[in-house]
Scaffold this motif. Structure first.
Motif, short mmCIF file in Angstrom:
data_model
loop_
_atom_site.label_atom_id
_atom_site.label_comp_id
_atom_site.label_asym_id
_atom_site.label_seq_id
_atom_site.Cartn_x
_atom_site.Cartn_y
_atom_site.Cartn_z
N GLU A 356 13.32 -5.37 -4.57
CA GLU A 356 12.77 -4.63 -5.71
C GLU A 356 11.96 -3.47 -5.19
OE1 GLU A 356 10.23 -7.03 -8.16
OE2 GLU A 356 9.85 -5.38 -9.57
N VAL A 357 12.15 -2.30 -5.81
CA VAL A 357 11.31 -1.16 -5.48
C VAL A 357 10.46 -0.91 -6.71
CG1 VAL A 357 11.26 1.28 -4.88
CG2 VAL A 357 13.14 -0.16 -4.07
N SER A 358 9.15 -1.11 -6.55
CA SER A 358 8.29 -1.03 -7.72
C SER A 358 7.09 -0.15 -7.44
CB SER A 358 7.83 -2.45 -8.10
OG SER A 358 6.65 -2.37 -8.86
N LEU A 359 6.74 0.70 -8.41
CA LEU A 359 5.58 1.57 -8.23
C LEU A 359 4.29 0.84 -8.54
CD1 LEU A 359 7.11 4.71 -9.92
CD2 LEU A 359 6.37 4.56 -7.55
N GLY A 361 3.88 -2.53 -8.32
CA GLY A 361 3.72 -3.83 -7.66
C GLY A 361 3.01 -3.78 -6.31
N THR A 362 2.69 -2.57 -5.80
CA THR A 362 2.08 -2.48 -4.48
C THR A 362 0.66 -3.05 -4.50
OG1 THR A 362 3.23 -0.40 -4.33
CG2 THR A 362 1.71 -0.91 -2.56
N LYS A 363 0.39 -3.94 -3.56
CA LYS A 363 -0.96 -4.51 -3.46
C LYS A 363 -1.78 -3.67 -2.48
CE LYS A 363 -0.11 -8.75 -5.50
NZ LYS A 363 0.84 -8.12 -6.44
N PHE A 364 -2.91 -3.18 -2.93
CA PHE A 364 -3.79 -2.43 -2.04
C PHE A 364 -5.21 -2.59 -2.51
CE2 PHE A 364 -5.63 1.15 0.20
CZ PHE A 364 -4.94 1.14 1.40
N ASP A 365 -6.10 -2.82 -1.56
CA ASP A 365 -7.50 -3.03 -1.91
C ASP A 365 -8.12 -1.72 -2.40
OD1 ASP A 365 -10.10 -3.71 -2.17
OD2 ASP A 365 -10.45 -4.12 -0.03
N THR A 423 -2.55 3.65 -6.09
CA THR A 423 -2.54 2.29 -6.61
C THR A 423 -3.23 2.24 -7.98
OG1 THR A 423 -2.68 1.54 -4.34
CG2 THR A 423 -3.08 -0.12 -6.04
N MET A 424 -4.39 2.89 -8.07
CA MET A 424 -5.13 2.86 -9.33
C MET A 424 -4.35 3.59 -10.43
SD MET A 424 -9.15 3.31 -8.36
CE MET A 424 -9.13 4.62 -7.16
N TYR A 425 -3.74 4.71 -10.06
CA TYR A 425 -3.00 5.51 -11.03
C TYR A 425 -1.90 4.67 -11.69
CZ TYR A 425 0.15 9.16 -12.80
OH TYR A 425 0.96 9.93 -13.59
N TRP A 426 -1.13 3.97 -10.88
CA TRP A 426 -0.03 3.19 -11.46
C TRP A 426 -0.54 1.99 -12.24
CZ3 TRP A 426 4.13 5.62 -12.32
CH2 TRP A 426 4.57 6.63 -11.45
N GLN A 427 -1.66 1.45 -11.80
CA GLN A 427 -2.28 0.35 -12.58
C GLN A 427 -2.67 0.83 -13.96
OE1 GLN A 427 -5.73 -1.49 -10.83
NE2 GLN A 427 -4.48 -2.49 -9.25
N ILE A 428 -3.27 2.01 -14.00
CA ILE A 428 -3.73 2.57 -15.29
C ILE A 428 -2.52 2.82 -16.22
CG2 ILE A 428 -4.83 4.57 -16.39
CD1 ILE A 428 -6.44 4.79 -13.64
N LEU A 429 -1.49 3.44 -15.67
CA LEU A 429 -0.31 3.75 -16.49
C LEU A 429 0.33 2.48 -17.04
CD1 LEU A 429 -0.65 6.63 -15.75
CD2 LEU A 429 1.74 6.74 -15.04
#
Ligand SMILES: *Cc1c(COP(=O)(O)O)cnc(C)c1O
Length: 634
Positions: A356-359, A361-365, A423-429
């Motif tokens: 899976e390629v996911s924008l 799903g990336t885990k980053f602190d 990471t934050m950007y994609w979480q927000i979207l």
């Protein structure tokens, strides 16, 4: 929550019954079921059992599965529909159809079609010299037609005359006036009467992808003036008695029944006028074009059709009858050349999702650090700003991200900072998208988030090999999971293949009666295979594949239904796919030489002491094993 999802919900989503034509459905257990024999709908095959048996046989994905009973059913349905309609209409001619082998030339496919069609004297059509060589050997039923289309040279025409010597009903359809001259000359030389067909350039314009097959600028066929000249030419050469058939073909995948009616009217009128001029025609060949409802919408979109097979046949039979009755001409025998309609349903490609390629799903602190740049703290505030209006929150996030990129380019933000911003950007979207309601969904920009947030599921196959038309002409083919259809599909995704080509992805899906750019599928589970099927690949796709990235032909599994077998089926044959060796050799590589070169390099490292001898042997074996093995992912 998940429990509330039913197989009916999956049916609404994926529309299996709509494009499945009675052959495919969703079972109570959430697996795709196949009822391949139209006469025995009670015999159903569970796709999960087929896949289990394939595994037991050591077959790897991707593979083509052919249901021979579906091929037989389609041949029977078409022929019987014509027979019944002819009977009810009081039509005085016969139906003698042919299968155009260009649609799927696989020997097993052609053999099965001929076998199922034998009671109806169903014949074959060829459009090139090699195809003629194949039909010459395979269609030996003296009562079935062989129709020869396409551009022809001396060898092609001579071969057709050989067919006449062998008492075959081989009809040469003249596409170009010069072919007629050549044919007349050769017929005199070999002292045999050809059966001649004349292909008419039609005035009716079909719609859809193949509309250029008709009209003045069509590549094939004779204009009315050329047809009249051809008749004169045959008369002069004392061969008018050889003119047996009038042919037209206005294009493939005809989506609108009105165009078919128009073509039949035009063709029948021309037929009647020619007979009135004294041309002893016996056959009217209406070509191919009978469509497939790939998207299940029953409309005139390119991937659908707004009519049933019954309607098509009735329009042909009653249409020809009416015109011939008005013109006082005998009813011709009707020939049709349906290819797509016979083969599309019988095969599918099965494969598994390998990643899976996911924008999102990336885990980053993303936790805050002392003295971090204000862009990071601003973005972090947005992460929890659920109370903000979604449009405003989206605008702010996009602006911060843009500024962050500018700052990175100037060396102000670090690479770790950028990873956090992303990471934050994609979480927000993703958060904005999940919280949309009926009102905020009206904002186009926010509704479109669905597409940017969709994951990509990587499937182990090559679109260029297995579904060339989805790439070349935007053909839609249903692609759905083969199991878990009693579970809610929670991931929006699109399917990408394993070729190194950005075009290697599917861009159109059927979703709840509409065409979408992505589709809900199930969450991948660790240690469990997720299998998907691409359906209706039996027409054209099966045989059109190219060598892009050297993937080559897939392994094939031929399945027959049988109610005495466990699971109501058995695997009759396995045709291995191309090995890496084989596809490399088609590109002029010498794989023995390649293996030798690699072995030499390994030996050199052994001599230098960089590799242990045993290890070196293992690497040599590994390289050779990969050459002999599959081109796809194992
Ligand atoms: C391609 C072709 C066909 C088959 O058309 P379908 O739409 O697949 O049925 C029939 N006749 C001629 C002359 C063709 O070129």
């Amino acid at each position: 929550m998940t429990n509330a999802w039913t197989i009916e919900d999956s049916e609404d989503l994926y529309g299996v019954k709509k494009w499945g034509a009675g052959y495919f459905s969703i079972g109570e257990n959430g697996n795709i079921q196949v009822a391949p024999n139209h006469r025995m709908p009670e015999i159903t095959i569970d796709m999960a059992e087929v896949i289990e048996e394939m595994k037991a046989e050591g077959i790897q994905f991707p593979a083509v599965i052919r249901f021979h009973d579906i091929l037989r059913s389609q041949v029977e349905i078409l022929n019987e529909t014509f027979l019944e309609t002819i009977e009810t209409a009081g039509y005085e001619g016969k139906y003698v159809g042919v299968y155009p082998i260009k649609v799927n030339q696989m020997r097993e496919v052609v053999e099965e079609i001929l076998d199922a069609g034998e009671p109806y004297n169903y014949g074959l059509e060829a459009g090139s010299k090699p195809e003629l060589m194949a039909v010459m050997a395979y269609n030996d039923n003296p009562n079935a037609l062989t129709i020869l289309n396409g551009y022809k040279d001396e060898d092609y025409l001579t071969m057709a005359l050989l067919g006449r010597h062998l008492q075959r009903k081989m009809i040469v359809v003249v596409e170009k006036f010069s072919e007629l001259e050549m044919l007349v000359r050769l017929a005199k030389k070999f002292k045999v009467d050809p059966m001649i067909g004349l292909r008419s350039k039609m005035m009716v314009r079909s719609t859809g992808k193949w509309s250029s097959s008709s009209g003045d600028r069509a590549k094939f066929g004779l204009s009315i003036a050329e047809i009249v000249n051809a008749i004169e030419y045959l008369k002069e050469n004392d061969m008018l008695h050889c003119a047996k058939l009038l042919h037209f073909h206005i294009g493939s995948q005809l989506s609108d029944i009105r165009k078919i009616k128009e073509a039949v009217t035009e063709g029948a009128r021309l037929y009647a006028k020619l007979v009135q001029m004294g041309v002893p025609l016996e056959y009217l060949d209406i070509g191919g074009g009978l469509g497939i409802d790939y998207d299940g919408s029953s409309t005139t979109t390119d991937s659908s059709r707004n009519y049933s097979t019954e309607e098509y046949v009735a329009d042909v039979v009653y249409g020809v009858k009416q015109i011939c009755d008005l013109e006082g001409v005998n009813h011709p025998n009707i020939v049709s050349e349906s290819g797509r309609a016979i083969t599309a349903h019988h095969s599918l490609v099965v494969t598994n999702v390998v990643g899976e390629v996911s924008l999102t799903g990336t885990k980053f602190d993303i936790s805050a650090e002392e003295g971090e740049h204000v862009l990071l703290s601003n973005m972090r505030e947005l992460v929890t700003a659920q109370e903000m209006h979604p449009q405003e929150r989206y605008n702010d996030a996009a602006a911060y991200k843009q500024s962050a990129y500018e700052a990175f380019k100037l060396g102000i933000l670090s690479i770790i900072d950028m990873a956090k911003i992303d990471t934050m950007y994609w979480q927000i979207l993703s958060d904005i998208h999940n919280a949309l309601d009926d009102e905020t969904r009206q904002i186009q920009e926010l509704d479109d988030l669905e597409d940017s947030l969709a994951s990509q599921y990587l499937a182990n196959f090559s679109i260029f090999q297995s579904a060339a038309d989805t790439w070349a002409i935007g053909q839609l083919l249903p692609i759905i999971p083969l199991h878990r259809l009693n579970e809610k599909p929670e991931v929006r995704c699109s399917i990408a293949d394993i070729t190194c080509d950005s075009d290697g992805k599917i861009g159109k899906y059927i979703e709840s009666n509409q065409i979408s750019e992505n589709i809900p599928m199930h969450k991948l589970r660790k240690g469990e295979e997720y299998t998907i099927g691409m359906f209706l690949t039996g027409a054209y796709q099966d045989v059109m594949g190219d060598m892009h990235n050297l993937f080559g032909r897939l392994t094939e599994v031929h399945i027959f239904s049988h109610d005495d077998e466990p699971g109501d089926f058995y695997i009759e044959e396995i045709v291995p796919g191309h090995s890496a060796e084989k596809v490399l050799e088609t590109m002029q590589y010498n794989t023995d030489y390649m293996a030798k070169v690699v072995k030499k390099s390994i030996d050199r490292e052994i001599r230098k002491g960089n590799l242990a001898p045993r290890e070196g042997v293992r690497w040599t074996d590994f390289y050779e094993r990969c050459l002999a093995g599959t081109t796809y992912l194992r």
